[in-house]
Design a protein around this motif. Structure first.
Motif, PDB file in Angstrom:
ATOM      1  N   GLN A 106       0.829  -1.208   0.000  1.00 33.99           N
ATOM      2  CA  GLN A 106       0.000   0.000   0.000  1.00 33.99           C
ATOM      3  C   GLN A 106       0.859   1.253   0.000  1.00 33.99           C
ATOM      4  OE1 GLN A 106      -3.333   0.159  -0.205  1.00 33.99           O
ATOM      5  NE2 GLN A 106      -3.551  -2.079  -0.297  1.00 33.99           N
ATOM      6  N   PRO A 107       0.404   2.374  -0.562  1.00 32.47           N
ATOM      7  CA  PRO A 107      -0.815   2.475  -1.368  1.00 32.47           C
ATOM      8  C   PRO A 107      -0.584   1.894  -2.755  1.00 32.47           C
ATOM      9  CG  PRO A 107       0.342   4.571  -1.348  1.00 32.47           C
ATOM     10  CD  PRO A 107       1.122   3.636  -0.472  1.00 32.47           C
ATOM     11  N   ASN A 148       0.068   2.718  -5.880  1.00 30.43           N
ATOM     12  CA  ASN A 148       0.620   3.514  -7.000  1.00 30.43           C
ATOM     13  C   ASN A 148       0.858   2.649  -8.228  1.00 30.43           C
ATOM     14  OD1 ASN A 148       1.024   6.323  -6.254  1.00 30.43           O
ATOM     15  ND2 ASN A 148       2.471   5.602  -4.713  1.00 30.43           N
ATOM     16  N   ASN A 149       1.383   1.446  -8.005  1.00 27.41           N
ATOM     17  CA  ASN A 149       1.740   0.583  -9.125  1.00 27.41           C
ATOM     18  C   ASN A 149       1.876  -0.843  -8.601  1.00 27.41           C
ATOM     19  OD1 ASN A 149       3.448  -0.956 -10.968  1.00 27.41           O
ATOM     20  ND2 ASN A 149       3.901   0.976 -12.007  1.00 27.41           N
ATOM     21  N   LYS A 182       5.197  -2.842  -9.548  1.00 28.21           N
ATOM     22  CA  LYS A 182       6.353  -2.362  -8.779  1.00 28.21           C
ATOM     23  C   LYS A 182       6.227  -2.740  -7.301  1.00 28.21           C
ATOM     24  CE  LYS A 182       7.834   1.416 -11.716  1.00 28.21           C
ATOM     25  NZ  LYS A 182       8.076   2.852 -11.826  1.00 28.21           N
ATOM     26  N   ASN A 183       5.013  -2.652  -6.774  1.00 26.48           N
ATOM     27  CA  ASN A 183       4.839  -3.077  -5.388  1.00 26.48           C
ATOM     28  C   ASN A 183       5.311  -4.526  -5.214  1.00 26.48           C
ATOM     29  OD1 ASN A 183       3.876  -0.691  -4.341  1.00 26.48           O
ATOM     30  ND2 ASN A 183       1.734  -1.323  -4.224  1.00 26.48           N
ATOM     31  N   TYR A 228       9.404  -4.706  -6.044  1.00 29.50           N
ATOM     32  CA  TYR A 228      10.303  -3.987  -5.134  1.00 29.50           C
ATOM     33  C   TYR A 228       9.975  -4.211  -3.658  1.00 29.50           C
ATOM     34  CZ  TYR A 228      12.274  -1.438  -9.096  1.00 29.50           C
ATOM     35  OH  TYR A 228      12.915  -1.107 -10.261  1.00 29.50           O
ATOM     36  N   SER A 229       8.717  -4.510  -3.356  1.00 26.85           N
ATOM     37  CA  SER A 229       8.314  -4.585  -1.941  1.00 26.85           C
ATOM     38  C   SER A 229       7.740  -5.926  -1.533  1.00 26.85           C
ATOM     39  CB  SER A 229       7.238  -3.524  -1.637  1.00 26.85           C
ATOM     40  OG  SER A 229       7.608  -2.277  -2.112  1.00 26.85           O
ATOM     41  N   THR A 274       5.783   6.508   2.590  1.00 28.50           N
ATOM     42  CA  THR A 274       4.941   5.421   2.088  1.00 28.50           C
ATOM     43  C   THR A 274       4.109   5.867   0.890  1.00 28.50           C
ATOM     44  OG1 THR A 274       3.485   6.040   3.929  1.00 28.50           O
ATOM     45  CG2 THR A 274       4.689   3.972   4.137  1.00 28.50           C
ATOM     46  N   PHE A 275       3.707   7.150   0.857  1.00 30.63           N
ATOM     47  CA  PHE A 275       2.825   7.588  -0.248  1.00 30.63           C
ATOM     48  C   PHE A 275       3.549   7.562  -1.590  1.00 30.63           C
ATOM     49  CE2 PHE A 275       3.672  12.130  -1.488  1.00 30.63           C
ATOM     50  CZ  PHE A 275       4.806  12.321  -0.702  1.00 30.63           C
ATOM     51  N   LEU A 276       4.881   7.552  -1.579  1.00 22.59           N
ATOM     52  CA  LEU A 276       5.639   7.540  -2.835  1.00 22.59           C
ATOM     53  C   LEU A 276       6.157   6.147  -3.187  1.00 22.59           C
ATOM     54  CD1 LEU A 276       7.679  10.852  -2.581  1.00 22.59           C
ATOM     55  CD2 LEU A 276       5.698  10.370  -4.043  1.00 22.59           C
ATOM     56  N   ARG A 277       5.747   5.135  -2.435  1.00 24.85           N
ATOM     57  CA  ARG A 277       6.166   3.772  -2.759  1.00 24.85           C
ATOM     58  C   ARG A 277       5.715   3.421  -4.181  1.00 24.85           C
ATOM     59  NH1 ARG A 277       6.323  -0.299   1.105  1.00 24.85           N
ATOM     60  NH2 ARG A 277       4.602   0.584   2.289  1.00 24.85           N
ATOM     61  N   SER A 278       6.654   2.950  -4.989  1.00 23.53           N
ATOM     62  CA  SER A 278       6.347   2.533  -6.370  1.00 23.53           C
ATOM     63  C   SER A 278       5.821   3.683  -7.222  1.00 23.53           C
ATOM     64  CB  SER A 278       5.327   1.386  -6.397  1.00 23.53           C
ATOM     65  OG  SER A 278       5.813   0.268  -5.703  1.00 23.53           O
ATOM     66  N   TYR A 279       6.139   4.906  -6.785  1.00 21.58           N
ATOM     67  CA  TYR A 279       5.645   6.041  -7.568  1.00 21.58           C
ATOM     68  C   TYR A 279       6.658   6.491  -8.615  1.00 21.58           C
ATOM     69  CZ  TYR A 279       4.699  10.784  -8.902  1.00 21.58           C
ATOM     70  OH  TYR A 279       4.523  11.915  -9.644  1.00 21.58           O
ATOM     71  N   ALA A 280       7.902   6.660  -8.202  1.00 17.54           N
ATOM     72  CA  ALA A 280       8.881   7.198  -9.156  1.00 17.54           C
ATOM     73  C   ALA A 280      10.169   6.395  -9.022  1.00 17.54           C
ATOM     74  CB  ALA A 280       9.125   8.666  -8.881  1.00 17.54           C
ATOM     75  N   ILE A 294      -2.812   9.717  -2.516  1.00 13.93           N
ATOM     76  CA  ILE A 294      -2.162   9.643  -3.841  1.00 13.93           C
ATOM     77  C   ILE A 294      -3.137  10.016  -4.956  1.00 13.93           C
ATOM     78  CG2 ILE A 294      -0.377   8.005  -3.095  1.00 13.93           C
ATOM     79  CD1 ILE A 294      -1.850   5.818  -4.695  1.00 13.93           C
TER      80      ILE A 294
END
Lengths: 432, 432
Positions: A377-378, A380-381, A384-385, A388-389, B79-85, B428
């Motif tokens: 969470q959240p 975003n993708n 990728k989550n 990468y996570s 956390t809000f930028l996880r998998s964002y950029a 997000i």
């Protein structure tokens, strides 16, 4: 068994090797995916006259269904050496720790230790492995009994197995179960005489089969091979005619320009084993170069003695993260590219096109990823989550050939976990 | 609350920074460990006249109790930028992606996003973190409300905060809760003017407090600093008097000989952030050299925007595995050394000697590791199993200051997980 998954986010592979998510249902009839869609247009799948009787209908609750991971290089039964002899360089580790202990293993040990490894694969969403070890038939039988999919390759060298035995294993394991198959292989150039390698090359040509081996794992291995033959491991094995029907190499850390060319020419696969290569201080695989050369890539955990765990999430992260630091380029190797290697790339290496991705007609080798965990969470993708996570804690369900083998932390493989743990502990106590 | 753990394997730290397991019981009275032993000799702990009334008695069933991990560098609310950029170099990632999005955050956002991160820490057995972010008081309040332990350091730079604000935050957060504390800090040399750094040095001296900062994370950072001042980040910050009361650096990848000397002289800590350094292609921290210099080491996840997960198991494996490949030496950095960094080393960095290890009189910040999982079997070596093979899936229970915050996948922090996920997703969506 017929199983209907609904309320799912389904990871589907696109033409360009990237992935997209579609929301909907995925139906499994026997061992095969028979439908992916929104649940409305099901003509051709079932009719009013012939409805599917569901054995289970599973609410995926908005979570992800994706193809299971292919662990494209491992030695499963080495579970008994996990945390036994760490922190040693490769040759010392092999000669002084691994080989003497392995000499004490029985066929029954290898069966039990393989079951332990299979359990761990399932916790990590791995639905098939590319295994190499002693007592090949014990390994294959463990997989067949558990319902796990295994491609086995020979670890033949100057001390173990023979070309004749390999041919027998080829037939026995290919015929044992729809879940087990066998391809020729050798342990490595540095443990196998030229005569034996020639014998394997001839056998593979006769069987029209690929050949696999540990290839250029350490700098020393390549140097010594060049001293022996004036050629790299890739070059000497090719010169012996090993790759008439393709194949590939495990590790592939220390490659030279001509080696890439050989891999490209024979449509071979490089399997990267990032955790093992770090832990044994072997080096970092030039994944980016392989990609640029258009060579197929797959990812393997290597055995639990050198890793020490069987976890494709860790390997996926390492595959991209190590490429980034190796190339001084944070933009290299995207999450999609890594996910492709861990699924379809591995399937291609293992000749498992029947279960390389989620599509109608493919075998139902799939996993459910729990998104209702803080590390997912959240949103975003999603891809990728996961890359990468993701972590073993996110694997809610692992299915091989339409059969659920692992769900919510419970195994359905016909063995009591406690008993398997006790057997493994008895083996290490016996060897002390 | 009084809690009795029995049938436990208890990880205890020895004088030489290695660890041993003792079998027995561990008792928690309020927020403190009051007994470790076999359950027989309990004189001085309770008497017949004054027996302890147990709120819970927990059968550990032969599993491991160990000190909770200290995540010694992070930016939780990212956390809000996880998998964002992902997949961008550090400077581009910071300037073009991170900073513009961060500018849109409110204090309430940071509170909710911190709770999400705290949940993830708990799943990974992390019982305290060393946090740096905007809206310090929101971060600290989230920790205090959840029952999580946080040491906060300022991310002051030329655009955010001021020396005066930092002093206010110092008092507010140190007094907010026994679980929250504050030490002075700056974001980094490359974002902070000399005047501001001097102001921080003066404040720290007046408060008799250490100073922390991102230090020598990238080669470019060090080069540019040397162009500006003719000194490395470590040297310029020391020359301004920042380390009169110690402190340390996050990342510490690109160190020069004189930098080690400064860290040694001021009893400072180097915090390594291996996953983040790979993913942003920054480099590999010279962990072995720090150890040889006798400099304290700790391990941090860095923020979820650059990692992308908060998982000390992955960081522990990377800390030893990357040292091995960097030094071409598979024997360097043992599992015990890594576990020390992840627990007591972090505690020393964070001035948390009250909960650095499991011992009578220490705060009960501890975790239970499930050994009845295939990745923890067989039992050749428990410490190596945890460091080389451990995963979030093995964390059965996480306790901070005597309170169970996470158990068998359930959170007990006073928030509904679904609601926290929804809040993060709303943030997000709002920014898109």
């Amino acid at each position: 068994m017929n199983i209907r998954f609904y309320n799912a986010k389904i990871v589907q592979q696109k033409e360009d090797h990237t992935f997209a998510l579609t929301e909907g249902e995925l139906w499994v009839k026997g061992d095969t995916i028979c439908y992916i869609g929104d649940g409305t247009d099901v003509s051709g799948v079932c009719s009013e006259n012939e409805p599917i009787i569901w054995n289970r209908e599973i609410d995926v609750a908005g979570n992800v269904l994706m193809p299971g991971f292919k662990d494209a290089h491992t030695h499963t039964a080495m579970t008994f050496l996990r945390s036994y002899a760490d922190d040693l360089p490769l040759q010392e580790w092999l000669n002084e720790q691994v080989f003497p202990k392995e000499a004490q293993l029985t066929a029954e040990d290898v069966y039990d230790l393989s079951v332990l490894g299979i359990m761990e694969y399932l916790t990590s969403g791995i639905t098939s492995n590319f295994d190499m070890y002693n007592f090949p038939r014990s390994v294959a039988k463990a997989s067949a009994d558990c319902g796990f999919r295994t491609v086995f390759t020979s670890g033949l060298n100057d001390f173990v197995s023979s070309v004749e035995e390999m041919e027998e294993d080829y037939h026995v394991i290919n015929e044992l179960s729809p879940l087990t198959s066998f391809v020729p292989g050798i342990h490595a150039e540095y443990t196998t005489s030229k005569e034996r390698m020639e014998g394997v090359a001839k056998l593979a040509s006769r069987l029209k089969a690929p050949v696999w081996l540990h290839n250029s794992e350490t700098k020393r291995e390549v140097l010594e091979c060049k001293e022996r033959y004036g050629m790299t491991p890739t070059q000497i094995t090719e010169s012996l005619g090993m790759y008439a029907y393709g194949g590939g190499g495990y590790h592939c850390v220390w490659f030279e320009d001509a080696d890439y060319e050989i891999f490209r020419k024979h449509h071979m696969t490089a399997v990267t084993n990032p955790a093992s290569n770090l832990k044994l201080a072997s080096g970092i695989c030039p994944v980016k170069r392989f990609l640029e050369e258009g060579i197929n890539l797959a990812i393997g955990t290597d055995g639990p003695a050198s890793n020490n765990c069987l976890d494709m999430f860790r390997e996926m992260f390492l595959t991209t993260a190590l490429a980034k630091v190796r190339e001084h380029d944070a933009s290299c190797i995207s999450a999609d590219e890594v996910l492709y290697m861990a699924t379809a790339g591995g399937a291609r290496a293992m000749q498992l096109s029947s279960c390389d991705r989620l599509a109608v007609g493919k075998k139902a080798d799939l996993i459910m990823i729990d998104l209702k965990q803080p590390n997912m969470q959240p949103e975003n993708n999603f891809i990728k989550n996961i890359v990468y996570s993701g972590s073993k804690q996110n694997v809610k369900l692992t299915m091989v050939a339409g059969k659920i083998l692992y769900e919510d932390g419970k195994f359905e493989i016909g063995f009591d976990p406690e008993e398997i743990y006790e057997k493994a502990n008895r083996i290490i106590r016996r060897m002390k």
